[in-house]
Design a protein around this motif. Structure first.
Motif, PDB file in Angstrom:
ATOM      1  N   GLN A 235       0.817  -1.209   0.000  1.00  0.00           N
ATOM      2  CA  GLN A 235       0.000   0.000   0.000  1.00  0.00           C
ATOM      3  C   GLN A 235       0.852   1.260   0.000  1.00  0.00           C
ATOM      4  O   GLN A 235       0.564   2.225  -0.716  1.00  0.00           O
ATOM      5  CB  GLN A 235      -0.937  -0.004   1.218  1.00  0.00           C
ATOM      6  CG  GLN A 235      -2.051  -1.039   1.129  1.00  0.00           C
ATOM      7  CD  GLN A 235      -2.826  -1.188   2.428  1.00  0.00           C
ATOM      8  OE1 GLN A 235      -2.521  -0.531   3.425  1.00  0.00           O
ATOM      9  NE2 GLN A 235      -3.830  -2.054   2.428  1.00  0.00           N
ATOM     10  N   LYS A 236       1.926   1.233   0.785  1.00  0.00           N
ATOM     11  CA  LYS A 236       2.776   2.419   0.902  1.00  0.00           C
ATOM     12  C   LYS A 236       3.768   2.548  -0.258  1.00  0.00           C
ATOM     13  O   LYS A 236       4.175   3.653  -0.623  1.00  0.00           O
ATOM     14  CB  LYS A 236       3.545   2.375   2.232  1.00  0.00           C
ATOM     15  CG  LYS A 236       2.647   2.455   3.460  1.00  0.00           C
ATOM     16  CD  LYS A 236       3.466   2.304   4.726  1.00  0.00           C
ATOM     17  CE  LYS A 236       2.585   2.345   5.970  1.00  0.00           C
ATOM     18  NZ  LYS A 236       3.364   2.140   7.222  1.00  0.00           N
ATOM     19  N   GLU A 237       4.178   1.408  -0.799  1.00  0.00           N
ATOM     20  CA  GLU A 237       5.194   1.406  -1.857  1.00  0.00           C
ATOM     21  C   GLU A 237       4.766   0.447  -2.973  1.00  0.00           C
ATOM     22  O   GLU A 237       5.311  -0.644  -3.100  1.00  0.00           O
ATOM     23  CB  GLU A 237       6.550   0.995  -1.271  1.00  0.00           C
ATOM     24  CG  GLU A 237       7.721   1.192  -2.210  1.00  0.00           C
ATOM     25  CD  GLU A 237       9.033   0.775  -1.574  1.00  0.00           C
ATOM     26  OE1 GLU A 237       9.957   0.431  -2.325  1.00  0.00           O
ATOM     27  OE2 GLU A 237       9.147   0.780  -0.315  1.00  0.00           O
ATOM     28  N   PRO A 238       3.788   0.854  -3.792  1.00  0.00           N
ATOM     29  CA  PRO A 238       3.264  -0.032  -4.845  1.00  0.00           C
ATOM     30  C   PRO A 238       4.336  -0.518  -5.825  1.00  0.00           C
ATOM     31  O   PRO A 238       4.198  -1.606  -6.395  1.00  0.00           O
ATOM     32  CB  PRO A 238       2.234   0.847  -5.557  1.00  0.00           C
ATOM     33  CG  PRO A 238       1.869   1.892  -4.553  1.00  0.00           C
ATOM     34  CD  PRO A 238       3.102   2.153  -3.756  1.00  0.00           C
ATOM     35  N   THR A 239       5.380   0.248  -6.016  1.00  0.00           N
ATOM     36  CA  THR A 239       6.424  -0.144  -6.965  1.00  0.00           C
ATOM     37  C   THR A 239       7.195  -1.383  -6.485  1.00  0.00           C
ATOM     38  O   THR A 239       7.864  -2.043  -7.284  1.00  0.00           O
ATOM     39  CB  THR A 239       7.414   1.003  -7.193  1.00  0.00           C
ATOM     40  OG1 THR A 239       7.961   1.426  -5.930  1.00  0.00           O
ATOM     41  CG2 THR A 239       6.729   2.190  -7.865  1.00  0.00           C
ATOM     42  N   TYR A 240       7.106  -1.679  -5.191  1.00  0.00           N
ATOM     43  CA  TYR A 240       7.806  -2.857  -4.673  1.00  0.00           C
ATOM     44  C   TYR A 240       7.216  -4.131  -5.265  1.00  0.00           C
ATOM     45  O   TYR A 240       7.935  -5.105  -5.515  1.00  0.00           O
ATOM     46  CB  TYR A 240       7.725  -2.890  -3.146  1.00  0.00           C
ATOM     47  CG  TYR A 240       8.787  -3.740  -2.490  1.00  0.00           C
ATOM     48  CD1 TYR A 240      10.126  -3.370  -2.526  1.00  0.00           C
ATOM     49  CD2 TYR A 240       8.453  -4.931  -1.838  1.00  0.00           C
ATOM     50  CE1 TYR A 240      11.109  -4.156  -1.928  1.00  0.00           C
ATOM     51  CE2 TYR A 240       9.418  -5.719  -1.234  1.00  0.00           C
ATOM     52  CZ  TYR A 240      10.741  -5.319  -1.282  1.00  0.00           C
ATOM     53  OH  TYR A 240      11.716  -6.100  -0.692  1.00  0.00           O
ATOM     54  N   TYR A 241       5.913  -4.118  -5.478  1.00  0.00           N
ATOM     55  CA  TYR A 241       5.253  -5.258  -6.127  1.00  0.00           C
ATOM     56  C   TYR A 241       5.800  -5.444  -7.537  1.00  0.00           C
ATOM     57  O   TYR A 241       6.164  -6.568  -7.934  1.00  0.00           O
ATOM     58  CB  TYR A 241       3.743  -5.035  -6.176  1.00  0.00           C
ATOM     59  CG  TYR A 241       2.992  -6.058  -6.998  1.00  0.00           C
ATOM     60  CD1 TYR A 241       2.669  -7.300  -6.477  1.00  0.00           C
ATOM     61  CD2 TYR A 241       2.632  -5.780  -8.320  1.00  0.00           C
ATOM     62  CE1 TYR A 241       1.996  -8.243  -7.235  1.00  0.00           C
ATOM     63  CE2 TYR A 241       1.954  -6.721  -9.082  1.00  0.00           C
ATOM     64  CZ  TYR A 241       1.644  -7.942  -8.536  1.00  0.00           C
ATOM     65  OH  TYR A 241       0.982  -8.879  -9.295  1.00  0.00           O
ATOM     66  N   ASP A 242       5.886  -4.369  -8.303  1.00  0.00           N
ATOM     67  CA  ASP A 242       6.407  -4.454  -9.670  1.00  0.00           C
ATOM     68  C   ASP A 242       7.847  -4.939  -9.683  1.00  0.00           C
ATOM     69  O   ASP A 242       8.234  -5.755 -10.534  1.00  0.00           O
ATOM     70  CB  ASP A 242       6.315  -3.081 -10.358  1.00  0.00           C
ATOM     71  CG  ASP A 242       4.877  -2.617 -10.523  1.00  0.00           C
ATOM     72  OD1 ASP A 242       4.004  -3.481 -10.732  1.00  0.00           O
ATOM     73  OD2 ASP A 242       4.624  -1.409 -10.426  1.00  0.00           O
ATOM     74  N   TRP A 243       8.643  -4.465  -8.726  1.00  0.00           N
ATOM     75  CA  TRP A 243      10.042  -4.876  -8.657  1.00  0.00           C
ATOM     76  C   TRP A 243      10.163  -6.386  -8.402  1.00  0.00           C
ATOM     77  O   TRP A 243      10.960  -7.063  -9.056  1.00  0.00           O
ATOM     78  CB  TRP A 243      10.745  -4.106  -7.532  1.00  0.00           C
ATOM     79  CG  TRP A 243      12.148  -4.587  -7.282  1.00  0.00           C
ATOM     80  CD1 TRP A 243      13.249  -4.343  -8.037  1.00  0.00           C
ATOM     81  CD2 TRP A 243      12.579  -5.442  -6.200  1.00  0.00           C
ATOM     82  NE1 TRP A 243      14.352  -4.979  -7.495  1.00  0.00           N
ATOM     83  CE2 TRP A 243      13.971  -5.652  -6.377  1.00  0.00           C
ATOM     84  CE3 TRP A 243      11.924  -6.013  -5.111  1.00  0.00           C
ATOM     85  CZ2 TRP A 243      14.715  -6.417  -5.490  1.00  0.00           C
ATOM     86  CZ3 TRP A 243      12.668  -6.784  -4.238  1.00  0.00           C
ATOM     87  CH2 TRP A 243      14.051  -6.988  -4.426  1.00  0.00           C
ATOM     88  N   MET A 244       9.333  -6.892  -7.499  1.00  0.00           N
ATOM     89  CA  MET A 244       9.395  -8.318  -7.213  1.00  0.00           C
ATOM     90  C   MET A 244       8.880  -9.152  -8.388  1.00  0.00           C
ATOM     91  O   MET A 244       9.443 -10.204  -8.705  1.00  0.00           O
ATOM     92  CB  MET A 244       8.598  -8.646  -5.947  1.00  0.00           C
ATOM     93  CG  MET A 244       9.292  -8.219  -4.671  1.00  0.00           C
ATOM     94  SD  MET A 244       8.519  -8.908  -3.172  1.00  0.00           S
ATOM     95  CE  MET A 244       8.817 -10.672  -3.391  1.00  0.00           C
ATOM     96  N   MET A 245       7.820  -8.697  -9.032  1.00  0.00           N
ATOM     97  CA  MET A 245       7.266  -9.451 -10.154  1.00  0.00           C
ATOM     98  C   MET A 245       8.235  -9.531 -11.327  1.00  0.00           C
ATOM     99  O   MET A 245       8.235 -10.495 -12.097  1.00  0.00           O
ATOM    100  CB  MET A 245       5.941  -8.836 -10.601  1.00  0.00           C
ATOM    101  CG  MET A 245       4.826  -8.945  -9.561  1.00  0.00           C
ATOM    102  SD  MET A 245       4.452 -10.636  -9.033  1.00  0.00           S
ATOM    103  CE  MET A 245       3.680 -11.281 -10.524  1.00  0.00           C
ATOM    104  N   LYS A 246       9.078  -8.525 -11.473  1.00  0.00           N
ATOM    105  CA  LYS A 246      10.077  -8.519 -12.553  1.00  0.00           C
ATOM    106  C   LYS A 246      11.383  -9.170 -12.115  1.00  0.00           C
ATOM    107  O   LYS A 246      12.253  -9.425 -12.942  1.00  0.00           O
ATOM    108  CB  LYS A 246      10.343  -7.082 -13.002  1.00  0.00           C
ATOM    109  CG  LYS A 246       9.144  -6.408 -13.671  1.00  0.00           C
ATOM    110  CD  LYS A 246       9.434  -4.943 -13.982  1.00  0.00           C
ATOM    111  CE  LYS A 246       8.222  -4.264 -14.608  1.00  0.00           C
ATOM    112  NZ  LYS A 246       8.449  -2.813 -14.834  1.00  0.00           N
TER     113      LYS A 246
END
Length: 270
Positions: A235-246
């Motif tokens: 919630q606080k750092e949505p880009t962390y999800y993208d980083w992990m998925m890539k």
């Protein structure tokens, strides 16, 4: 001794190209399905991993590129294997830390979902280490008074594990352990749910990148957000999800991460 089963249990062992759950592949799998009536169905198959087998791995399990070049790939056998294991509890030796996570990756690469929901997982290695703390060959000698021939072949290790578990039940059913001062319990019982409780250390994602805290919440177990609640981080750092998925994370980890993200999005909407 006959296992007290409410449903079938599949013991399995993998021989692989290496120990990296994300990158390595299965070169041989052996599965032993034990039915509630005691019937045993043993199947062993070599697999073409589609990548070279490192020499250091071949020297351990004696399977070389030439041995598997004409064998089916995991994708080609995945559907039948999934059907064979469907609705079964799982058993093995050190399967929680390695065999299950790697098998899950192979299934997901074959577009077959793999989950542990509603399954008991029984790890004879954990029983052994908790009660005696030795190795598979030593366990076989200790419990069954036999020498393990062809160690590091999937079939020999699978069958040995099944026999070890039955011997462990004979030995430990009436052996208590102290779980707190003055409090004892008998954890090794001929009951798959009880053995699951004793041997299975549950993590959210199999590879241990996402685990549960004492409150039962998923938390990261690595990196800058270690011990932070996954939902709060996303919630606080949505880009962390993208980083992990890539990133170079196991597919199962990405699957669980996506499940948590979707759950978080749904709860915020409602």
């Amino acid at each position: 001794m006959k296992l007290n089963l409410k449903r079938p249990i599949v013991f399995f062992d993998l021989e692989t190209t290496g120990t990296d759950i994300s990158k390595d592949r299965i070169v041989e799998i052996s599965v032993l399905k034990v039915m509630p009536d005691g019937e045993e169905i043993l199947k062993t198959r070599k697999i073409n991993p589609t990548i070279p087998i490192p020499l250091e791995s071949s020297l351990i399990h004696k399977i070389y590129d030439e041995d598997v070049k004409d064998c089916p790939t995991f994708t080609q056998v995945a559907k039948n294997l999934d059907e064979f294991m469907k609705g079964c509890d799982l058993g093995g030796y050190n399967l929680i830390r390695f065999d299950i996570p790697l098998l899950a990756e192979e299934f997901l690469r074959a577009n077959i979902d793999f989950d542990l929901d509603n399954r008991n997982v029984v790890d004879a290695c954990r029983i052994f280490h908790m009660m005696e703390q030795r190795t598979l060959s030593a366990a076989y000698k200790y419990y069954c008074d036999k020498t393990l021939e062809n160690a590091h072949s999937a079939e020999a290790d699978t069958v040995a594990t099944y026999h070890i578990l039955m011997a462990q039940l004979d030995r430990y059913q009436n052996t208590p352990i102290e779980i707190a001062e003055g409090i004892e319990e008998f954890p090794v019982q001929n009951d798959m749910a009880q053995l699951h409780k004793f041997t299975f250390q549950k993590t959210a994602d199999l590879a241990g990148r996402i685990v549960y805290n004492n409150a039962g919440q998923e938390v990261f177990n690595f990196g800058k957000h270690k011990n932070a609640i996954v939902e709060e981080v996303l919630q606080k750092e949505p880009t962390y999800y993208d980083w992990m998925m890539k990133g170079d994370f196991p597919l199962y980890t990405k699957k669980i991460l996506t499940r948590i993200r979707l759950r978080s999005m749904q709860s915020s909407v409602s």
